[in-house]
Design a protein around this motif. Structure first.
Motif, mmCIF file in Angstrom:
data_model
loop_
_atom_site.group_PDB
_atom_site.id
_atom_site.type_symbol
_atom_site.label_atom_id
_atom_site.label_comp_id
_atom_site.label_asym_id
_atom_site.label_seq_id
_atom_site.Cartn_x
_atom_site.Cartn_y
_atom_site.Cartn_z
ATOM 1 N N ALA A 108 9.693 3.354 8.648
ATOM 2 C CA ALA A 108 9.194 2.874 7.364
ATOM 3 C C ALA A 108 8.265 3.914 6.732
ATOM 4 O O ALA A 108 7.554 4.638 7.426
ATOM 5 C CB ALA A 108 8.446 1.561 7.547
ATOM 6 N N ASP A 109 8.263 3.965 5.411
ATOM 7 C CA ASP A 109 7.380 4.873 4.690
ATOM 8 C C ASP A 109 6.017 4.257 4.431
ATOM 9 O O ASP A 109 5.045 4.976 4.214
ATOM 10 C CB ASP A 109 8.023 5.279 3.363
ATOM 11 N N ASP A 110 5.950 2.926 4.454
ATOM 12 C CA ASP A 110 4.667 2.249 4.276
ATOM 13 C C ASP A 110 4.810 0.828 4.794
ATOM 14 O O ASP A 110 5.932 0.325 4.989
ATOM 15 C CB ASP A 110 4.241 2.250 2.800
ATOM 16 N N TYR A 111 3.672 0.166 5.012
ATOM 17 C CA TYR A 111 3.645 -1.184 5.584
ATOM 18 C C TYR A 111 2.498 -1.927 4.916
ATOM 19 O O TYR A 111 1.331 -1.589 5.124
ATOM 20 C CB TYR A 111 3.429 -1.086 7.099
ATOM 21 N N ILE A 112 2.821 -2.905 4.085
ATOM 22 C CA ILE A 112 1.818 -3.648 3.324
ATOM 23 C C ILE A 112 1.826 -5.097 3.799
ATOM 24 O O ILE A 112 2.874 -5.746 3.816
ATOM 25 C CB ILE A 112 2.105 -3.592 1.811
ATOM 26 N N THR A 113 0.655 -5.617 4.176
ATOM 27 C CA THR A 113 0.593 -6.978 4.697
ATOM 28 C C THR A 113 0.250 -7.979 3.596
ATOM 29 O O THR A 113 -0.525 -7.692 2.690
ATOM 30 C CB THR A 113 -0.448 -7.090 5.828
ATOM 31 N N LYS A 114 0.849 -9.158 3.714
ATOM 32 C CA LYS A 114 0.572 -10.253 2.799
ATOM 33 C C LYS A 114 -0.667 -11.007 3.263
ATOM 34 O O LYS A 114 -0.892 -11.115 4.468
ATOM 35 C CB LYS A 114 1.757 -11.214 2.750
ATOM 36 N N PRO A 115 -1.478 -11.556 2.356
ATOM 37 C CA PRO A 115 -1.337 -11.452 0.899
ATOM 38 C C PRO A 115 -1.794 -10.086 0.409
ATOM 39 O O PRO A 115 -2.693 -9.486 0.981
ATOM 40 C CB PRO A 115 -2.278 -12.555 0.377
ATOM 41 N N PHE A 116 -1.139 -9.594 -0.643
ATOM 42 C CA PHE A 116 -1.493 -8.295 -1.197
ATOM 43 C C PHE A 116 -1.634 -8.424 -2.710
ATOM 44 O O PHE A 116 -1.180 -9.402 -3.316
ATOM 45 C CB PHE A 116 -0.425 -7.251 -0.872
ATOM 46 N N SER A 117 -2.286 -7.462 -3.304
ATOM 47 C CA SER A 117 -2.380 -7.449 -4.765
ATOM 48 C C SER A 117 -1.185 -6.702 -5.318
ATOM 49 O O SER A 117 -0.705 -5.736 -4.713
ATOM 50 C CB SER A 117 -3.680 -6.771 -5.220
ATOM 51 N N ILE A 118 -0.689 -7.145 -6.455
ATOM 52 C CA ILE A 118 0.445 -6.474 -7.090
ATOM 53 C C ILE A 118 0.070 -5.034 -7.441
ATOM 54 O O ILE A 118 0.886 -4.108 -7.325
ATOM 55 C CB ILE A 118 0.886 -7.236 -8.358
ATOM 56 N N ARG A 119 -1.177 -4.839 -7.829
ATOM 57 C CA ARG A 119 -1.631 -3.481 -8.174
ATOM 58 C C ARG A 119 -1.496 -2.543 -6.978
ATOM 59 O O ARG A 119 -1.081 -1.387 -7.112
ATOM 60 C CB ARG A 119 -3.078 -3.523 -8.660
ATOM 61 N N GLU A 120 -1.854 -3.038 -5.789
ATOM 62 C CA GLU A 120 -1.739 -2.210 -4.585
ATOM 63 C C GLU A 120 -0.285 -1.838 -4.323
ATOM 64 O O GLU A 120 0.035 -0.691 -4.003
ATOM 65 C CB GLU A 120 -2.297 -2.953 -3.366
#
Length: 229
Positions: A99-111
């Motif tokens: 993976a190129d990145d890993y974003i956990t929920k909840p997250f901001s749409i801006r992020e």
């Protein structure tokens, strides 16, 4: 691969719609799929990036990425995981899969938009191989800075952008020890927030891919990493 075309794969309809709307406001073309099964029926080679949930139906996001990486036609498509699975083991699994990145929920749409832009910037202007693409070499390990290729014994190996940049940094500065912080600063230049552990994950994956030269990428406990001849 079409430029600026993104596929969102998530079983939450509302989230897909919000992400699609915001991506299109940023100038991207965005499609959605509510399962990995649905996504795999699409022409995935037409996408420049996939935003992918982990916990879905019979085929999880992790399993889908394994399938993508095993297929040469889709192996190079960048993937950003968007998931509620936030343990360190899950993060390491995601990066180990490529993976190129890993974003956990909840997250901001801006992020999410910032991280998407960071990945898209990296892939928007691929380098072309030129006659002046002199390799950085150690024995039969050759790294070509312009064409972004790495070969071992003349056989090309597949590296992610981060793996390539780490290898380049270490190979061009053989014998110098780089701390995790230095590697993050020089390789992860566009990211909003990256954990030190991410460096370890990429180093582990890089060692495996370069075969016998993995032993030359040495850990100096308490200091960092170096390429030792």
């Amino acid at each position: 691969m079409a430029e600026n075309r993104i596929l969102i794969v998530d079983d939450e309809d509302d989230l897909c719609e919000i992400l699609q709307f915001n991506l299109e406001m940023e100038g991207y073309t965005a499609d959605t799929a509510n399962s990995a099964e649905e996504a795999l029926k699409k022409d995935l080679t037409s996408y420049s990036l996939i935003l992918l949930d982990v916990m879905m139906g019979e085929i999880s996001g992790f399993r889908m990425v394994r399938m993508l990486k095993e297929n040469p036609a889709t192996a190079s498509i960048p993937v950003i995981f968007l998931t509620a699975r936030d343990s360190e083991n899950d993060l390491i699994t995601g990066f180990n899969l490529g993976a190129d990145d890993y974003i956990t929920k909840p997250f901001s749409i801006r992020e999410v938009m910032l991280r998407v832009k960071a990945v898209m910037r990296r892939i928007s202007a691929p380098a072309k191989e030129t006659a002046t693409d002199a390799p950085v070499k150690y024995e039969s390990l050759c790294l070509y800075p312009e064409s972004k290729k790495v070969t071992v014994d003349g056989n090309e190996i597949s590296l992610t952008k981060k793996e390539f940049e780490i290898l380049r940094l270490l190979l061009e500065n053989r014998g110098r020890v780089f701390s995790r912080e230095e590697i993050l600063t020089q390789v992860w230049t566009d990211e909003v927030c990256v954990l030190d552990r991410t460096v370890d994950v990429n180093i582990t994956r890089l060692r495996r891919k370069v075969g016998r030269y993995g032993k030359n990428i040495v850990t100096r406990l308490g200091y960092g990493y170096t390429f030792e001849e």
